[in-house]
Design a protein around this motif. Structure first.
Motif, PDB file in Angstrom:
ATOM      1  N   ALA A   1       4.270   9.589  10.111  1.00  0.00           N
ATOM      2  CA  ALA A   1       5.137   8.649  10.622  1.00  0.00           C
ATOM      3  C   ALA A   1       4.184   7.760  11.318  1.00  0.00           C
ATOM      4  N   ASP A   2       3.525   8.259  12.100  1.00  0.00           N
ATOM      5  CA  ASP A   2       2.561   7.520  12.994  1.00  0.00           C
ATOM      6  C   ASP A   2       1.601   6.412  12.220  1.00  0.00           C
ATOM      7  N   LEU A   3       1.217   6.996  11.029  1.00  0.00           N
ATOM      8  CA  LEU A   3       0.182   6.256  10.317  1.00  0.00           C
ATOM      9  C   LEU A   3       1.077   4.974   9.646  1.00  0.00           C
ATOM     10  N   VAL A   4       2.292   5.351   9.040  1.00  0.00           N
ATOM     11  CA  VAL A   4       3.033   4.323   8.633  1.00  0.00           C
ATOM     12  C   VAL A   4       3.475   3.203   9.664  1.00  0.00           C
ATOM     13  N   GLN A   5       3.928   3.693  10.858  1.00  0.00           N
ATOM     14  CA  GLN A   5       4.048   2.943  11.921  1.00  0.00           C
ATOM     15  C   GLN A   5       3.066   1.938  12.186  1.00  0.00           C
ATOM     16  N   ALA A   6       1.617   2.460  12.384  1.00  0.00           N
ATOM     17  CA  ALA A   6       0.438   1.811  12.471  1.00  0.00           C
ATOM     18  C   ALA A   6       0.157   0.610  11.460  1.00  0.00           C
ATOM     19  N   MET A   7       0.261   0.939  10.207  1.00  0.00           N
ATOM     20  CA  MET A   7       0.092  -0.025   9.200  1.00  0.00           C
ATOM     21  C   MET A   7       1.184  -1.066   9.222  1.00  0.00           C
ATOM     22  N   THR A   8       2.435  -0.666   9.394  1.00  0.00           N
ATOM     23  CA  THR A   8       3.517  -1.685   9.436  1.00  0.00           C
ATOM     24  C   THR A   8       3.370  -2.530  10.874  1.00  0.00           C
ATOM     25  N   ASP A   9       3.115  -2.082  11.808  1.00  0.00           N
ATOM     26  CA  ASP A   9       2.557  -3.029  12.993  1.00  0.00           C
ATOM     27  C   ASP A   9       1.497  -3.778  12.527  1.00  0.00           C
ATOM     28  N   ALA A  10       0.588  -3.431  11.809  1.00  0.00           N
ATOM     29  CA  ALA A  10      -0.516  -4.246  11.345  1.00  0.00           C
ATOM     30  C   ALA A  10      -0.117  -5.312  10.340  1.00  0.00           C
ATOM     31  N   GLY A  11       1.084  -5.351  10.031  1.00  0.00           N
ATOM     32  CA  GLY A  11       1.478  -6.328   9.084  1.00  0.00           C
ATOM     33  C   GLY A  11       1.389  -5.925   7.525  1.00  0.00           C
ATOM     34  N   ILE A  12       0.996  -4.716   7.381  1.00  0.00           N
ATOM     35  CA  ILE A  12       1.053  -4.118   5.898  1.00  0.00           C
ATOM     36  C   ILE A  12       1.981  -3.455   5.708  1.00  0.00           C
ATOM     37  N   ALA A  13       2.622  -4.052   4.105  1.00  0.00           N
ATOM     38  CA  ALA A  13       3.823  -3.632   3.514  1.00  0.00           C
ATOM     39  C   ALA A  13       3.543  -2.141   3.226  1.00  0.00           C
TER      40      ALA A  13
ATOM     41  N   ALA B   1      14.193  18.828   3.882  1.00  0.00           N
ATOM     42  CA  ALA B   1      12.832  18.478   4.333  1.00  0.00           C
ATOM     43  C   ALA B   1      12.405  17.123   3.601  1.00  0.00           C
ATOM     44  N   VAL B   2      12.596  16.930   2.202  1.00  0.00           N
ATOM     45  CA  VAL B   2      12.415  15.799   1.701  1.00  0.00           C
ATOM     46  C   VAL B   2      13.118  14.446   2.039  1.00  0.00           C
ATOM     47  N   MET B   3      14.383  14.940   2.250  1.00  0.00           N
ATOM     48  CA  MET B   3      15.461  13.898   2.875  1.00  0.00           C
ATOM     49  C   MET B   3      14.831  13.354   4.279  1.00  0.00           C
ATOM     50  N   ARG B   4      14.459  14.201   5.178  1.00  0.00           N
ATOM     51  CA  ARG B   4      14.039  14.019   6.424  1.00  0.00           C
ATOM     52  C   ARG B   4      12.678  13.126   6.303  1.00  0.00           C
ATOM     53  N   ASP B   5      11.811  13.392   5.404  1.00  0.00           N
ATOM     54  CA  ASP B   5      10.673  12.774   5.349  1.00  0.00           C
ATOM     55  C   ASP B   5      10.841  11.300   4.973  1.00  0.00           C
ATOM     56  N   ALA B   6      11.870  10.985   3.819  1.00  0.00           N
ATOM     57  CA  ALA B   6      12.152   9.757   3.456  1.00  0.00           C
ATOM     58  C   ALA B   6      12.777   8.768   4.711  1.00  0.00           C
ATOM     59  N   GLU B   7      13.852   9.435   5.443  1.00  0.00           N
ATOM     60  CA  GLU B   7      14.426   8.803   6.658  1.00  0.00           C
ATOM     61  C   GLU B   7      13.393   8.273   7.904  1.00  0.00           C
ATOM     62  N   VAL B   8      12.792   9.588   8.242  1.00  0.00           N
ATOM     63  CA  VAL B   8      11.660   9.255   9.220  1.00  0.00           C
ATOM     64  C   VAL B   8      10.525   8.229   8.935  1.00  0.00           C
ATOM     65  N   LEU B   9      10.255   8.287   7.634  1.00  0.00           N
ATOM     66  CA  LEU B   9       9.064   7.344   7.316  1.00  0.00           C
ATOM     67  C   LEU B   9       9.550   5.862   7.179  1.00  0.00           C
ATOM     68  N   THR B  10      10.809   5.759   6.544  1.00  0.00           N
ATOM     69  CA  THR B  10      11.532   4.521   6.571  1.00  0.00           C
ATOM     70  C   THR B  10      11.626   4.031   7.969  1.00  0.00           C
ATOM     71  N   HIS B  11      12.269   5.039   8.934  1.00  0.00           N
ATOM     72  CA  HIS B  11      12.319   4.518  10.212  1.00  0.00           C
ATOM     73  C   HIS B  11      11.304   3.947  10.905  1.00  0.00           C
ATOM     74  N   ALA B  12      10.079   4.550  10.498  1.00  0.00           N
ATOM     75  CA  ALA B  12       8.665   4.163  10.948  1.00  0.00           C
ATOM     76  C   ALA B  12       8.266   2.849  10.336  1.00  0.00           C
TER      77      ALA B  12
ATOM     78  N   VAL C   1       0.822  -1.158   0.043  1.00  0.00           N
ATOM     79  CA  VAL C   1       0.023  -0.065  -0.068  1.00  0.00           C
ATOM     80  C   VAL C   1       1.007   1.116   0.172  1.00  0.00           C
ATOM     81  N   LYS C   2       0.439   2.220  -0.910  1.00  0.00           N
ATOM     82  CA  LYS C   2       1.281   3.232  -1.094  1.00  0.00           C
ATOM     83  C   LYS C   2       0.607   4.671  -0.488  1.00  0.00           C
ATOM     84  N   ILE C   3       1.282   5.424   0.515  1.00  0.00           N
ATOM     85  CA  ILE C   3       0.857   6.520   0.953  1.00  0.00           C
ATOM     86  C   ILE C   3       1.690   7.716   0.660  1.00  0.00           C
ATOM     87  N   GLU C   4       0.899   8.816   0.242  1.00  0.00           N
ATOM     88  CA  GLU C   4       1.560   9.967  -0.035  1.00  0.00           C
ATOM     89  C   GLU C   4       1.995  10.787   1.314  1.00  0.00           C
ATOM     90  N   ALA C   5       2.991  11.237   1.661  1.00  0.00           N
ATOM     91  CA  ALA C   5       3.360  11.382   3.270  1.00  0.00           C
ATOM     92  C   ALA C   5       4.501  12.173   3.390  1.00  0.00           C
TER      93      ALA C   5
END
Length: 280
Positions: A137-149, A179-190, A128-132
């Motif tokens: 990050a909390d939404l990405v973390q929640a999806m990941t925790d739920a087993g969603i790639a 800002a774009v670099m931080r988005d990529a890094e934070v969302l990956t960490h999430a 699932v792809k999310i514009e973010a």
């Protein structure tokens, strides 16, 4: 009249192709083997993409523009996304299918989990792809925790086009690039398993791909990312006003399958995108 390959089945040539997985993509990044990705919106084009050995099929909310004729992606609904994802899954039963979360389908954690779950359970999506931005990050973390790639889409975010006043290249100044670099890094960490970066200078695309461990797919982000994606209709020359990063792969070829094969070959040889097809 019947087609040569019945609906819901792949041809013999596509059946020989080993199915792609997130592990396949991670190995491709490690081995520096470029990843070829295109959009698909129906079973027929999905079958052709599999025959052309495309790595990932993206059921993009770009369907609002290229299929429905809308001025942007904002009118696309969850019903639309599930409907088209189902068709792509039928055409590519063993393909790696990614589907977009459409506008306002990710407003909070319960909403994003419900809608991402529907894309997988009802549509048959694998990712699932999310514009973010980092704020999601909390939404990405929640999806990941739920087993969603999850694939995090950063850089130019088409769902914000009306807020931004148009489609604009991101990251041309130091602050915006950071800002774009931080988005990529934070969302990956999430927990994002992939990143798609759109419309940034080629140098920024390369920096993002080098700075994070997950595969980075670019569109208008230069050649030095881990893979490329194009809208199917664009690479087939169906857009009368193509973006700078688009190449018509059907020109000079006699069939759509040949165009898709040429695209995949150009991505893997890193002859696409060329310097003039990126941003500085």
């Amino acid at each position: 009249m019947s087609s040569q390959t019945p609906p819901g089945e792949t041809s013999t040539s596509s059946q020989r192709v080993k199915p792609k997985t997130l592990t396949t993509l991670q190995n491709a990044k490690r081995d520096q083997t470029p990843i070829a990705m295109i959009t698909a919106y129906d079973a027929g084009f999905a079958r052709l993409a599999m025959e052309a050995e495309i790595d990932i099929l993206l059921v993009g909310d770009s369907l609002g523009m290229v299929v429905q004729g809308q001025r942007d992606t904002l009118s696309v609904t969850m019903h639309d996304m599930i409907y088209h994802t189902k068709m792509v899954r039928r055409g590519a039963p063993s393909g790696l299918v990614m589907a977009d979360l459409p506008f306002l389908s990710d407003t909070d954690t319960p909403t994003v989990l419900r809608n991402a779950g529907r894309l997988i359970q009802e549509g048959g999506a694998d990712i699932v792809k999310i514009e973010a931005t980092a704020a999601k990050a909390d939404l990405v973390q929640a999806m990941t925790d739920a087993g969603i790639a999850v694939c995090a889409h950063v850089g130019l975010l088409p769902q914000k086009v009306r807020q931004l006043g148009g489609y604009r290249v991101r990251g041309r100044d130091i602050d915006d690039a950071s800002a774009v670099m931080r988005d990529a890094e934070v969302l990956t960490h999430a927990g994002a398993a992939m990143v798609l970066v759109e419309c940034v200078p080629s140098t920024l695309g390369a920096r993002i791909a080098k700075s994070i461990d997950v595969p980075v797919i670019g569109i208008g982000a230069g050649v030095d990312v881990d893979g490329q994606v194009l809208v199917m209709n664009d690479l087939l020359g169906m857009n009368p006003h193509p973006a700078r990063f688009v190449r018509d792969f059907l020109r000079g070829r006699g069939a759509i399958l040949q165009a898709l094969q040429a695209y995949a070959s150009a991505v893997r040889s890193r002859s696409f995108p060329a310097e003039h097809e990126g941003f500085v």
